[in-house]
Design a protein around this motif. Structure first.
Motif, mmCIF file in Angstrom:
data_model
loop_
_atom_site.group_PDB
_atom_site.id
_atom_site.type_symbol
_atom_site.label_atom_id
_atom_site.label_comp_id
_atom_site.label_asym_id
_atom_site.label_seq_id
_atom_site.Cartn_x
_atom_site.Cartn_y
_atom_site.Cartn_z
ATOM 1 N N ARG A 1 1.227 -1.082 -0.357
ATOM 2 C CA ARG A 1 0.384 -0.427 0.185
ATOM 3 C C ARG A 1 1.111 1.209 -0.081
ATOM 4 N N TYR A 2 1.574 1.262 0.983
ATOM 5 C CA TYR A 2 3.202 2.306 0.645
ATOM 6 C C TYR A 2 3.523 2.696 -0.903
ATOM 7 N N GLY A 3 3.923 1.276 -0.929
ATOM 8 C CA GLY A 3 4.882 1.714 -2.200
ATOM 9 C C GLY A 3 3.705 2.152 -3.174
ATOM 10 N N ILE A 4 2.217 1.380 -3.260
ATOM 11 C CA ILE A 4 1.870 2.194 -4.251
ATOM 12 C C ILE A 4 1.395 3.351 -3.934
ATOM 13 N N GLY A 5 0.843 3.680 -3.257
ATOM 14 C CA GLY A 5 0.558 5.366 -2.521
ATOM 15 C C GLY A 5 2.146 6.473 -2.856
ATOM 16 N N ILE A 6 3.152 6.060 -3.016
ATOM 17 C CA ILE A 6 4.238 6.484 -3.381
ATOM 18 C C ILE A 6 4.708 6.446 -5.102
ATOM 19 N N LEU A 7 3.665 5.783 -4.893
ATOM 20 C CA LEU A 7 4.177 5.469 -7.084
ATOM 21 C C LEU A 7 3.501 6.485 -7.271
ATOM 22 N N PHE A 8 1.616 6.694 -7.497
ATOM 23 C CA PHE A 8 0.775 7.442 -7.588
ATOM 24 C C PHE A 8 0.878 8.574 -6.988
ATOM 25 N N TYR A 9 1.389 9.288 -5.907
ATOM 26 C CA TYR A 9 0.867 10.255 -5.307
ATOM 27 C C TYR A 9 1.400 11.842 -5.835
ATOM 28 N N GLN A 10 0.743 12.728 -6.150
ATOM 29 C CA GLN A 10 0.844 13.586 -6.711
ATOM 30 C C GLN A 10 0.326 15.080 -5.783
ATOM 31 N N ALA A 11 1.340 15.867 -5.444
ATOM 32 C CA ALA A 11 1.455 16.718 -4.373
ATOM 33 C C ALA A 11 -0.176 17.955 -4.242
ATOM 34 N N ASP A 12 -0.366 18.054 -6.152
ATOM 35 C CA ASP A 12 -0.960 18.845 -6.303
ATOM 36 C C ASP A 12 -2.224 18.360 -6.780
ATOM 37 N N THR A 13 -2.956 17.301 -6.281
ATOM 38 C CA THR A 13 -4.057 16.867 -6.489
ATOM 39 C C THR A 13 -4.888 17.489 -5.271
ATOM 40 N N VAL A 14 -6.099 17.329 -5.379
ATOM 41 C CA VAL A 14 -6.742 18.046 -4.505
ATOM 42 C C VAL A 14 -8.001 17.156 -3.828
ATOM 43 N N THR B 1 -5.838 7.969 -5.181
ATOM 44 C CA THR B 1 -5.205 6.814 -4.297
ATOM 45 C C THR B 1 -5.201 6.071 -3.526
ATOM 46 N N THR B 2 -5.931 6.610 -2.272
ATOM 47 C CA THR B 2 -6.703 5.989 -1.218
ATOM 48 C C THR B 2 -7.504 5.030 -1.701
ATOM 49 N N LEU B 3 -8.720 5.888 -2.669
ATOM 50 C CA LEU B 3 -9.646 5.609 -3.723
ATOM 51 C C LEU B 3 -9.176 3.949 -4.120
ATOM 52 N N ILE B 4 -8.117 4.320 -4.697
ATOM 53 C CA ILE B 4 -8.252 3.193 -6.042
ATOM 54 C C ILE B 4 -7.620 1.674 -5.175
ATOM 55 N N ILE B 5 -6.840 2.419 -3.944
ATOM 56 C CA ILE B 5 -6.178 1.064 -3.209
ATOM 57 C C ILE B 5 -7.450 0.538 -2.218
ATOM 58 N N ASN B 6 -8.419 1.250 -2.251
ATOM 59 C CA ASN B 6 -9.731 0.158 -1.305
ATOM 60 C C ASN B 6 -10.139 0.090 -2.333
ATOM 61 N N LEU B 7 -10.692 0.713 -3.199
ATOM 62 C CA LEU B 7 -11.359 -0.566 -4.232
ATOM 63 C C LEU B 7 -10.497 -1.626 -4.684
ATOM 64 N N ALA B 8 -10.023 -1.683 -4.676
ATOM 65 C CA ALA B 8 -8.903 -2.700 -5.842
ATOM 66 C C ALA B 8 -9.402 -3.712 -4.101
ATOM 67 N N GLY B 9 -8.517 -2.850 -3.094
ATOM 68 C CA GLY B 9 -8.793 -3.979 -1.759
ATOM 69 C C GLY B 9 -10.534 -5.061 -1.538
ATOM 70 N N SER B 10 -11.185 -4.267 -1.972
ATOM 71 C CA SER B 10 -12.542 -4.489 -1.654
ATOM 72 C C SER B 10 -12.952 -5.721 -2.784
ATOM 73 N N PHE B 11 -12.184 -5.355 -3.895
ATOM 74 C CA PHE B 11 -12.286 -6.187 -5.490
ATOM 75 C C PHE B 11 -11.166 -7.611 -4.229
ATOM 76 N N GLY C 1 -6.295 -6.666 4.978
ATOM 77 C CA GLY C 1 -6.460 -5.745 5.868
ATOM 78 C C GLY C 1 -6.123 -4.521 5.847
ATOM 79 N N SER C 2 -4.992 -4.600 5.373
ATOM 80 C CA SER C 2 -3.477 -3.597 5.779
ATOM 81 C C SER C 2 -3.258 -3.032 4.706
ATOM 82 N N PHE C 3 -3.385 -3.589 3.313
ATOM 83 C CA PHE C 3 -3.526 -3.146 2.506
ATOM 84 C C PHE C 3 -4.740 -1.905 2.528
ATOM 85 N N THR C 4 -5.610 -2.068 2.309
ATOM 86 C CA THR C 4 -6.547 -1.077 2.542
ATOM 87 C C THR C 4 -6.565 -0.623 3.966
#
Length: 125
Positions: free
Chosen positions: A17-30, A34-44, A73-76
């Motif tokens: 989860r942390y690696g994906i967060g770093i990979l897709f993090y964009q500081a200018d995004t409001v 990233t969290t939404l995509i991770i949580n949706l992927a984890g639900s699937f 559980g820790s991924f999401t």
């Protein structure tokens, strides 16, 4: 001993989860995409695993717990969803906060359904 396996699998899920967060993090995004995509992927993933691999008798309770509770559980992360929602609200972005909650809850339910349907389709082939 089960705690050890859940913890080890949990550390792997958290690192992914942390690696994906770093990979897709964009500081200018409001919006916290990233969290939404991770949580949706984890639900699937959890629904798919529950309907297929975790429901087989070949895996021990320890293995099932390590995969489901530990890894997925820790991924999401609900806590990050909560903090990011409060951050959006505190920044005056109430509509984005509501959208984030809506997409997270209903998107998570939809992804879980898709995960279960993927298992059913695979088994019927």
């Amino acid at each position: 001993m089960i705690y050890l396996y859940v913890g080890l699998a949990g550390s792997l899920g958290a690192m992914l989860r942390y690696g994906i967060g770093i990979l897709f993090y964009q500081a200018d995004t409001v919006f916290p995409f990233t969290t939404l995509i991770i949580n949706l992927a984890g639900s699937f993933l959890l629904a798919w695993l529950t309907g297929s691999i975790l429901s087989t008798a070949r895996l021990s309770l320890t293995a099932k717990s390590a995969i489901g509770t530990g890894f997925v559980g820790s991924f999401t992360t609900f806590s990050t969803l909560s903090v990011e929602t409060v951050d959006l609200y505190m920044d005056g972005r109430l509509s984005l906060a509501i959208l984030y909650i809506f997409l997270s809850i209903f998107g998570g339910l939809a992804m879980s359904r898709l995960g279960y349907q993927a298992v059913v389709r695979r088994e019927s082939e």
